[in-house]
Each structure stands twice: as structure tokens, then as C-alpha cells.
Design an enzyme around this catalytic site. Structure first.
Site, PDB file in Angstrom:
ATOM      1  N   TYR A 141       0.865  -1.178   0.000  1.00  0.00           N
ATOM      2  CA  TYR A 141       0.000   0.000   0.000  1.00  0.00           C
ATOM      3  C   TYR A 141       0.897   1.222   0.000  1.00  0.00           C
ATOM      4  CZ  TYR A 141      -3.331   3.504   1.748  1.00  0.00           C
ATOM      5  OH  TYR A 141      -4.113   4.626   1.912  1.00  0.00           O
ATOM      6  N   ASP A 236       9.423   2.629  -0.546  1.00  0.00           N
ATOM      7  CA  ASP A 236       8.422   3.338   0.259  1.00  0.00           C
ATOM      8  C   ASP A 236       8.706   2.988   1.724  1.00  0.00           C
ATOM      9  OD1 ASP A 236       6.277   4.219   1.675  1.00  0.00           O
ATOM     10  OD2 ASP A 236       4.748   3.408   0.323  1.00  0.00           O
ATOM     11  N   LYS A 264       5.069   9.850   8.484  1.00  0.00           N
ATOM     12  CA  LYS A 264       4.862   9.346   9.851  1.00  0.00           C
ATOM     13  C   LYS A 264       5.870   9.934  10.856  1.00  0.00           C
ATOM     14  CE  LYS A 264       2.191   5.572   8.223  1.00  0.00           C
ATOM     15  NZ  LYS A 264       0.793   5.439   8.486  1.00  0.00           N
TER      16      LYS A 264
END
Ligand code: HOZ
Length: 424
Positions: A141, A236, A264
Site C-alpha cells: 500500500y 516506500d 509518519k
């Protein structure tokens, strides 16, 4: 119950009652609770239930919630204003920290979310190579940009829409989806699209489908084939960056990607994203080059101040050693309990990330992850929640641990999870 009332009100005005689908409890049953405060390893709900939190705001809270150093950094920045729309000194300090801690990143651009980071990195790879197709892996994702919501993990998988509605078929055709850990599939894709593949994007440790480790040599293989084919290798590391090591998975595995996406932790709990890598690729970005990317709030002083404080707290190897010890403690407690109960299970863990699969099959890709018993997970989730431990509300999300879990919280959580499994 105050949470129930809030959820009823939310559902009338907010789709599904949540502002991000992963927060809905649809795959585990029941309704989400609302939080009034968070401190260290603990969430306190509006109904005054205290929960040991293994979601950690989906990754950012590596130092625990409401860490005093981060809070003070935000307060100091707040005194000077909330947004300037013009460069501020924090952006330079953040760029210096990121490029020092992640050596493959020679230049970096800040943005506002992981989705923006991956979307921009893909555009940049296309602009740099002059090619259109990208390879992604099933179950990975990368946020919710159109070309990446195909066989996607996280909430898209949890809620049964891994191929999102609203993505034009013509866009989807530019994304080649392959099984993770399968070298032949990658080699065949390059052979079938000579000179057509701009790059490969992957979570080097896929963590939006539970938690998967690459087979030995697999990441090296991806590095070699992309270098040979002059395609851009994009790691990623929105979730793994600064979490598993300062330099992320690329440091652990000693691989140098061309581009890296981050988010994050680098926002210390405020909205942020970043992407960076080889200078000649990054120089294709506007205003140096033709690939456009922008953001009114990019490099926001509050987010930068919080992120800088969070990163500085990680400038100490002992932090990662402590986190890994906590991860190993949970892994051991959960796998021991599964074995004692005679339940099939896999408990992959690396550093401060882990998950529980209820399957006898080793998990190395999306298909094997989907052999997990989702109903057993739902019971495990609900019973742990009632006993005071909050796991991600999905069989396909990774758990996160913070330094604040050390001591009573981790001991208590291990005890609760063991008893929960024993009672399943
Ligand atoms: N990347 C997060 C965990 N899979 C998702 C956060 C969200 O979608 O809200």
C-alpha cells in the site's frame, strides 16, 4: 457510552463515521472508540477506558504519545506563527537531518502526507525516465493516489476494495502488479515492456498486509534489475523509515534505492511526508526541472519542529536496541501462547513492528497472507480490546511499539495477549 453517541453523530455527517477507513471496525465488528487523550503507551477513551496502544497513530508515535520534548518543540514553533508560505529555517535543518540519517537521499522535498510522497515519487520517476509504466507489488500500500490503488493493502484490502473504484482503467493499465518475492514475475515484466518501465515502487518490508519479510537476496535482485534496465527503484519507507533503523530498511539490508518516500515519524505526530534520493533525479523537480510538485503547507514550521525533535531523539543506537527487545518480548509471548493453545499461527516481527497471522502457512506474499483466519483475528482483537490492549482493527495491519511501552505496559500487554489467545 460517549463513544457510541459520537459515532452515531459522526456517521450522519462523515462517510462511515471515520476520516480514514482503517479506523472503522468493519472487519472486526463493533464500533470504533473515540479518544480524549493519549500519553506514553496509553490511549484514554472518552468513556475513560485505558488501552495499551499498539497502533501508535499508525506509526508516528515511536517515542510514545505526547512526548514532552516533541510537545515543547511544537510549543516553541507555535509562538513564532503557524505557517508562512515562504521558506523557514526548520526546513533546512530537517533536510540536513534526513540526508545525514538516510545516506541514499542526497536531496529531499517535504510534503504533507505519505500519499503525496509516493504520488510525487512516481511522477518524478516517470519524468526522469520518460517512461509511463510502474511496477508495484500485490498487497503493498502506497497511499491513495490513483495509479497505486491497485491490488493495494491496508484499508483497501481490509474493506474488500484492493482495486479502488474511481480509478480509470487507462490509469490502471500503466501499473503492473506482481506478486511480492517472485523474481521471475519481475524479470518477465521487464522483458514484456522493453524500455517502458519507469520504476518499481515497494515497501521493502511490506507492512500493510500484516508484516512480510523479503526472501534472502530479493531486494538485491530488485536493485540489480532496475539498475540494468535504467528504471528507478523507489523504497516506500513511510512506515519503516526511522522506525526499524535511522536509515530504515535500506540501512538494515544495505541496499541503495534511487528514491525513498517518508512520512509518519518525521512529522512527530503532525501531518507530513517527504521524498528524496539521487540528486540528478530530484533536480528534475520544479523549479529546477519540468516535473511539477507543490504544497501550500509543505515544510510547515510546526510539523518540521515536531519532526526534528522526534528524529533527534532517535540519534542514539540504544533506542533501536530497546525497541527491538520490546518487539522480541511480544513476539515470544504471542507465539508461545499460540503454540500452547495449539492454534496455527505466524508472528512475524522485526524491531518494533509485528503482527499475528492465524495460519499455518508461512507468509511471504498477499496470497499467503490471505490464508489467515480473519474470524479468529476478529475474536482476538475484540477480546484483547475488552481486556485493555488496542491492536490495529484489521487482520492485515502491522502493530507498532514505542519506547514508552517499556516496563509495565509491555509486561501487562504480553500477559493480556497470552490470556486472550488461551481463551480463544
Ligand atoms: N498507512 C497506514 C497503515 N496502513 C494507514 C493509515 C490510514 O490510512 O489512515
Amino acid at each position: 457510552m460517549v463513544s457510541e453517541d459520537l459515532f452515531q453523530r459522526a456517521k450522519r455527517l462523515i462517510p462511515g463515521g471515520v476520516n480514514s477507513p482503517v479506523r472503522a471496525f468493519r472487519s472486526v465488528g463493533g464500533a470504533p472508540f473515540f479518544v480524549k487523550s493519549a500519553q506514553g503507551a496509553t490511549l484514554t477513551t472518552v468513556d475513560d477506558q485505558e488501552l495499551i496502544d499498539f497502533v501508535c497513530t499508525w506509526g508516528p508515535a515511536i517515542h510514545g504519545h505526547n512526548h514532552p520534548v516533541i510537545r515543547e518543540a511544537i510549543a516553541e514553533a507555535l509562538g513564532a506563527g503557524t505557517s508562512f508560505g515562504t521558506p523557514n529555517p526548520y526546513e533546512v535543518e530537517m533536510a540536513e537531518l534526513i540526508t545525514r540519517m538516510v545516506p541514499s537521499i542526497k536531496k529531499v522535498r517535504m510534503c504533507n502526507s505519505g500519499t503525496e510522497a509516493t504520488m510525487s515519487a512516481i511522477r518524478l520517476a516517470r519524468g526522469f525516465t520518460g517512461r509511463d509504466k510502474i511496477i508495484k507489488f500485490a498487497g503493498c500500500y502506497h497511499g491513495h493516489a490513483d495509479s497505486l490503488l491497485i491490488k493495494a493493502g491496508s484499508g483497501a484490502l481490509t474493506h474488500g476494495h484492493p482495486d479502488s473504484g474511481g480509478v480509470p482503467a487507462s490509469f490502471a493499465r500503466e501499473t503492473i502488479v506482481l506478486p511480492f518475492n517472485n523474481r521471475t514475475a519481475v524479470a518477465e515484466a521487464f522483458a514484456a515492456n522493453p524500455g517502458g518501465i519507469a520504476g518499481i515502487i515497494l515497501e521493502p518490508y511490506p507492512a500493510n498486509v500484516g508484516l512480510i519479510q523479503p526472501d534472502p537476496g530479493y531486494l538485491e535482485f530488485l536493485r540489480e534489475i532496475t539498475a540494468r534496465e535504467k528504471a528507478v527503484l523507489i523504497f516506500d519507507e513511510v512506515m519503516t523509515g526511522f522506525r526499524l533503523a535511522r536509515g530504515g530498511v535500506q540501512e538494515i539490508e544495505n541496499i541503495t534505492p534511487d528514491l525513498t518516500t517518508l512520512g509518519k515519524i518525521i512529522g512527530g505526530g503532525l501531518p507530513v511526508g517527504a521524498f528524496g534520493g539521487r540528486a540528478e533525479i530530484m533536480e528534475c523537480l520544479a523549479p529546477d526541472g519540468p516535473v511539477y510538485q507543490a504544497g501550500t503547507l509543505s515544510g510547515n514550521p510546526l510539523a518540521m519542529a515536531a519532526g526534528i525533535a522526534a528524529l533527534k531523539l532517535l540519534d542514539d543506537d540504544a533506542v533501536y536496541a530497546r525497541l527491538a527487545k520490546l518487539g522480541a518480548q511480544v513476539q515470544s509471548a504471542v507465539s508461545t501462547a499460540l503454540a500452547a493453545k495449539g492454534l496455527p499461527g505466524q508472528v512475524p516481527q522485526t524491531g518494533s513492528m509485528w503482527c499475528t497471522y492465524f495460519t499455518a502457512e508461512p507468509v511471504r506474499d498477499l496470497d499467503s497472507a490471505q490464508t489467515t483466519d480473519a474470524a479468529a483475528f476478529a475474536r482476538y482483537f475484540q477480546q484483547a480490546l475488552t481486556a485493555g490492549v488496542y491492536l490495529p482493527p484489521s487482520a492485515f495491519e502491522a502493530c507498532f511499539i514505542s519506547t514508552a511501552h517499556a516496563g509495565t505496559s509491555i509486561d501487562r500487554a504480553c500477559d493480556i495477549l497470552s490470556k486472550t489467545i488461551a481463551a480463544l
